[in-house]
Write a protein that holds these residues in place. Structure first.
Motif, PDB file in Angstrom:
ATOM      1  N   UNK A   1       0.830  -1.208   0.000  1.00 30.51           N
ATOM      2  CA  UNK A   1       0.000   0.000   0.000  1.00 30.51           C
ATOM      3  C   UNK A   1       0.861   1.253   0.000  1.00 30.51           C
ATOM      4  N   UNK A   2       1.967   1.202   0.724  1.00 31.08           N
ATOM      5  CA  UNK A   2       2.872   2.345   0.752  1.00 31.08           C
ATOM      6  C   UNK A   2       3.504   2.585  -0.618  1.00 31.08           C
ATOM      7  N   UNK A   3       3.877   1.514  -1.333  1.00 30.78           N
ATOM      8  CA  UNK A   3       4.405   1.657  -2.693  1.00 30.78           C
ATOM      9  C   UNK A   3       3.378   2.303  -3.613  1.00 30.78           C
ATOM     10  N   UNK A   4       2.145   1.921  -3.476  1.00 32.38           N
ATOM     11  CA  UNK A   4       1.107   2.538  -4.284  1.00 32.38           C
ATOM     12  C   UNK A   4       0.967   4.022  -3.958  1.00 32.38           C
ATOM     13  N   UNK A   5       1.151   4.333  -2.686  1.00 31.21           N
ATOM     14  CA  UNK A   5       1.015   5.732  -2.275  1.00 31.21           C
ATOM     15  C   UNK A   5       2.123   6.615  -2.845  1.00 31.21           C
ATOM     16  N   UNK A   6       3.307   6.017  -3.134  1.00 33.55           N
ATOM     17  CA  UNK A   6       4.401   6.827  -3.705  1.00 33.55           C
ATOM     18  C   UNK A   6       4.408   6.784  -5.228  1.00 33.55           C
ATOM     19  N   UNK A   7       3.377   6.176  -5.832  1.00 37.32           N
ATOM     20  CA  UNK A   7       3.246   6.308  -7.276  1.00 37.32           C
ATOM     21  C   UNK A   7       3.206   5.035  -8.082  1.00 37.32           C
ATOM     22  N   UNK A   8       3.481   3.844  -7.501  1.00 35.51           N
ATOM     23  CA  UNK A   8       3.442   2.611  -8.269  1.00 35.51           C
ATOM     24  C   UNK A   8       1.993   2.172  -8.479  1.00 35.51           C
ATOM     25  N   UNK A   9       1.764   1.485  -9.597  1.00 28.62           N
ATOM     26  CA  UNK A   9       0.440   0.907  -9.804  1.00 28.62           C
ATOM     27  C   UNK A   9       0.272  -0.313  -8.928  1.00 28.62           C
ATOM     28  N   UNK A  10      -0.948  -0.802  -8.868  1.00 32.01           N
ATOM     29  CA  UNK A  10      -1.225  -1.986  -8.038  1.00 32.01           C
ATOM     30  C   UNK A  10      -0.432  -3.190  -8.543  1.00 32.01           C
ATOM     31  N   UNK A  11      -0.381  -3.377  -9.885  1.00 30.19           N
ATOM     32  CA  UNK A  11       0.361  -4.509 -10.434  1.00 30.19           C
ATOM     33  C   UNK A  11       1.853  -4.386 -10.166  1.00 30.19           C
ATOM     34  N   UNK A  12       2.389  -3.168 -10.308  1.00 35.53           N
ATOM     35  CA  UNK A  12       3.816  -2.960 -10.051  1.00 35.53           C
ATOM     36  C   UNK A  12       4.143  -3.230  -8.583  1.00 35.53           C
ATOM     37  N   UNK A  13       3.312  -2.753  -7.708  1.00 39.16           N
ATOM     38  CA  UNK A  13       3.536  -2.982  -6.275  1.00 39.16           C
ATOM     39  C   UNK A  13       3.458  -4.467  -5.949  1.00 39.16           C
ATOM     40  N   UNK A  14       2.516  -5.185  -6.566  1.00 35.24           N
ATOM     41  CA  UNK A  14       2.390  -6.619  -6.328  1.00 35.24           C
ATOM     42  C   UNK A  14       3.644  -7.362  -6.779  1.00 35.24           C
ATOM     43  N   UNK A  15       4.221  -6.967  -7.930  1.00 35.23           N
ATOM     44  CA  UNK A  15       5.448  -7.602  -8.406  1.00 35.23           C
ATOM     45  C   UNK A  15       6.586  -7.409  -7.415  1.00 35.23           C
ATOM     46  N   UNK A  16       6.710  -6.196  -6.893  1.00 34.25           N
ATOM     47  CA  UNK A  16       7.771  -5.915  -5.915  1.00 34.25           C
ATOM     48  C   UNK A  16       7.580  -6.771  -4.665  1.00 34.25           C
ATOM     49  N   UNK A  17       6.354  -6.832  -4.167  1.00 32.55           N
ATOM     50  CA  UNK A  17       6.076  -7.597  -2.941  1.00 32.55           C
ATOM     51  C   UNK A  17       6.315  -9.088  -3.189  1.00 32.55           C
ATOM     52  N   UNK A  18       5.900  -9.594  -4.356  1.00 36.75           N
ATOM     53  CA  UNK A  18       6.163 -10.998  -4.677  1.00 36.75           C
ATOM     54  C   UNK A  18       7.659 -11.280  -4.733  1.00 36.75           C
ATOM     55  N   UNK A  19       8.411 -10.322  -5.247  1.00 37.72           N
ATOM     56  CA  UNK A  19       9.867 -10.482  -5.317  1.00 37.72           C
ATOM     57  C   UNK A  19      10.465 -10.556  -3.906  1.00 37.72           C
ATOM     58  N   UNK A  20      10.002  -9.685  -3.024  1.00 34.43           N
ATOM     59  CA  UNK A  20      10.480  -9.716  -1.636  1.00 34.43           C
ATOM     60  C   UNK A  20      10.126 -11.045  -0.978  1.00 34.43           C
ATOM     61  N   UNK A  21       8.908 -11.506  -1.210  1.00 32.97           N
ATOM     62  CA  UNK A  21       8.471 -12.766  -0.615  1.00 32.97           C
ATOM     63  C   UNK A  21       9.321 -13.939  -1.120  1.00 32.97           C
ATOM     64  N   UNK A  22       9.607 -13.958  -2.426  1.00 33.83           N
ATOM     65  CA  UNK A  22      10.425 -15.033  -2.996  1.00 33.83           C
ATOM     66  C   UNK A  22      11.843 -14.998  -2.446  1.00 33.83           C
TER      67      UNK A  22
END
Length: 620
Positions: free
Chosen positions: A535-556
């Motif tokens: 949610x914080x990534x979205x607040x600084x300008x990323x789209x929902x899909x872009x933020x999800x990719x980043x979070x999935x990368x962190x999780x992996x």
């Protein structure tokens, strides 16, 4: 003040009982027989008829009977109103039929061989009763409590336990028949006092016991809960004895009154050790009371009567169950379990003697017959069971198994984590049992409509009492990581077929749970922190899909590092590093910047520390 010699005088009999149990029970279990048979044999051996180590069995009978009292209390705890209502046909139909037919047949035989009418009734009823302790012990050893024949056996035993009260009132009435006119009135007056005492116990159980246990639970003193449980059980038993009924009847009523209590399984776990020890002592006392000289004098009579008694009771129960649509296998197995005479034969026969219904020699012979049937019954049950299994096959045993619902889940700990977990299960109408040692959390869980029990989920006896072995999944949601790990290890050792999900506190705890073979673990703040970051990534300008990719990368990345630490790094590091420090999953582009001198000193000191970690989560 008592001297050392008087204290030491208690030790020889205690050591004798312990030695007898330690030697005989494992030996008989090794031979494939019930532990009950081991206790009985040990009693015969150390009693006055053989080694005469214990010369007066009657001296310990009073203490030993407390084991039966506690057993009936535990039986009462199993009888929630809903379950009792669902068993009503078996209890009243099968139980009444077994009791009536068995008592009539045995009583007629006794009358035919010279007993008076009252004596024949006393003997018929006494020997028609079955050994609750033996039957339940055998069912527990077989793990057949949920089998159809196991449930129907329990229903018959329950009717017998309920019938004890009117039977105990019946014998004095039989003795009063033909006596002075005041005797029946006195017997009826005693019955009225007994009924008043029963009403008092029911009222106290309905309105007083739960509030008392709630206050004691809030005190946090576990030993006080145990003392209170014994106080209530033995107090109710003593009250029943004073009004002319059996102590076991009072304990049974106390158990029934607490059957719906949230504290039920904690009480069961507290009472169980005392019940096991004292019930073993009771069986040894029964064995010691067997007069082998009397048996030898009446060897032919008893050699014929004991097998006939066992076979007759098997035939009665099997016939009743076959008529009520049970299979032949179920009917015979239930009949074998109910074939020995019951514990209350040793209460009813002396009562019949005291009221003049039986002559001393008659009472002694029938008592010996009851004891021999308790020795013979488990052997016959074992032989019959083995023969049936060999003939029909083990598959038949499972045809009528009423298995537990596949969705059954046990949640240990109903704090902030457990409450959220159960919300999703609640929406899908999953059957849930909650265990917690916090009274307020128990009240909260009750509002959800769950089965809720007060108890310490780290105790094996509590888990067993609450049905952990029957659950499909156990969710460990307690807020103590050491307790969670102990519970996991215990569940995996004792209930290997149950799937375990556990709440992890941090990275070290998660890997410890993995080492203990947890089926699924989740760090309590990990997913919520990732979602917060998204949610914080979205607040600084990323789209929902872009933020999800980043979070999935962190999780992996975190999962990969967890796997490496699980197999290679963390076990060694735990011996060297007192805590796990947070470590970024990727190399940061910038250098840290201290905004104050104090911060700069902390950063410089921290550079010398060994870092072994993942995403966030220093050990707490």
């Amino acid at each position: 003040m008592a001297d050392a010699a008087s204290h030491a005088s208690y030790l020889p009999p205690i050591l004798t009982f312990c030695a007898g149990a330690v030697i005989a029970v494992p030996l008989f279990r090794k031979l494939g027989q019930s532990a009950v048979l081991g206790y009985l044999a040990a009693g015969v051996l150390i009693g006055p008829s053989v080694l005469s180590v214990i010369k007066d069995p009657g001296a310990i009978r009073g203490t030993a009977e407390i084991g039966v009292v506690l057993l009936l209390f535990l039986v009462g705890l199993e009888l929630q109103p809903a379950r009792l209502y669902s068993m009503r046909r078996d209890i009243l139909g099968l139980g009444l039929a077994q009791m009536g037919l068995s008592a009539a047949g045995i009583g007629f035989a006794g009358w035919y061989f010279g007993l008076s009418g009252g004596g024949a009734v006393a003997v018929g009823v006494a020997l028609a009763l079955s050994a609750t302790s033996i039957a339940l012990q055998l069912l527990e050893e077989r793990g057949d409590g949920n089998e159809t024949y196991g449930r129907r056996t329990f229903s018959i035993l329950l009717f017998q336990d309920i019938a004890i009260a009117p039977v105990l009132a019946l014998l004095p009435l039989l003795a009063a028949t033909g006596a002075e006119s005041g005797s029946p009135m006195r017997a009826l007056g005693s019955l009225g006092i007994a009924i008043a005492a029963l009403v008092a116990i029911v009222f106290a159980g309905r309105y007083l016991l739960n509030p008392i246990f709630r206050i004691l639970a809030n005190s946090g003193a576990k030993e006080v809960m145990t003392a209170a449980a014994l106080l209530i059980v033995l107090g109710a038993a003593l009250l029943m004895e004073h009004v002319g009924l059996s102590m076991a009847m009072g304990a049974f009523l106390a158990g029934v009154m607490l059957a719906d209590s949230h504290f039920r399984h904690e009480l069961e776990a507290d009472i169980e050790p005392f019940r096991g020890v004292l019930l073993g002592l009771f069986f040894m006392a029964v064995g010691m009371s067997l007069d082998l000289k009397l048996v030898a004098e009446n060897a032919l009579l008893l050699a014929v009567a004991a097998p006939l008694l066992v076979l007759f009771k098997i035939a009665v129960v099997a016939s009743i169950l076959r008529v009520s649509c049970s299979t032949t296998l179920e009917a015979l197995r239930a009949g074998a379990l109910l074939s020995p005479a019951g514990e209350f034969a040793f209460v009813l026969l002396p009562l019949g003697l005291a009221n003049g219904l039986l002559a001393p020699r008659q009472a002694a012979i029938v008592t010996a017959l009851a004891a021999i049937s308790m020795l013979l019954g488990p052997v016959v049950a074992k032989l019959l069971d083995s023969a049936l299994l060999a003939r029909i096959g083990a598959q038949t045993m499972d045809e009528d198994f009423d298995g537990i619902d596949d969705s059954q889940v046990m949640v240990i700990g109903f704090g902030r984590f457990g409450q959220v977990v159960t919300q999703a299960l609640l929406l899908q109408h999953v059957n849930i049992t909650v265990i917690d040692s916090d009274v307020e959390q128990i009240r909260a869980a009750a509002r959800f409509g769950f089965k809720v029990y007060y108890g310490d989920g780290t105790r094996l006896d509590v888990l067993r009492a609450a049905g952990a072995g029957k659950a499909r999944i156990i969710c460990i949601c307690v807020d103590n990581k050491d307790a969670a790990l102990r519970t996991l290890e215990m569940v995996k050792a004792e209930f290997p077929n149950v799937r375990v999900h556990a709440r992890a506190f941090d990275r070290i705890h998660a890997i410890e749970l993995m080492k203990a073979n947890v089926d699924y673990q989740m760090r309590e703040t990990f997913e919520s922190a990732l979602d917060f970051g998204r949610v914080t990534l979205e607040a600084v300008g990323l789209t929902r899909d872009e933020a999800d990719l980043v979070i999935d990368h962190v999780r992996d990345r975190d999962a990969q590092r967890m796997e490496i630490q699980f197999h290679e790094g963390l076990a060694a590091a735990l011996n060297q590093v007192p805590r796990v420090m947070p470590e970024p999953l990727v190399t940061p582009k910038g250098k840290p910047k201290a905004l104050t001198d104090e911060t700069r000193e902390v950063i410089e000191d921290g550079g010398a520390q060994i870092l072994v970690g993942g995403v966030g989560e220093p050990e707490r």
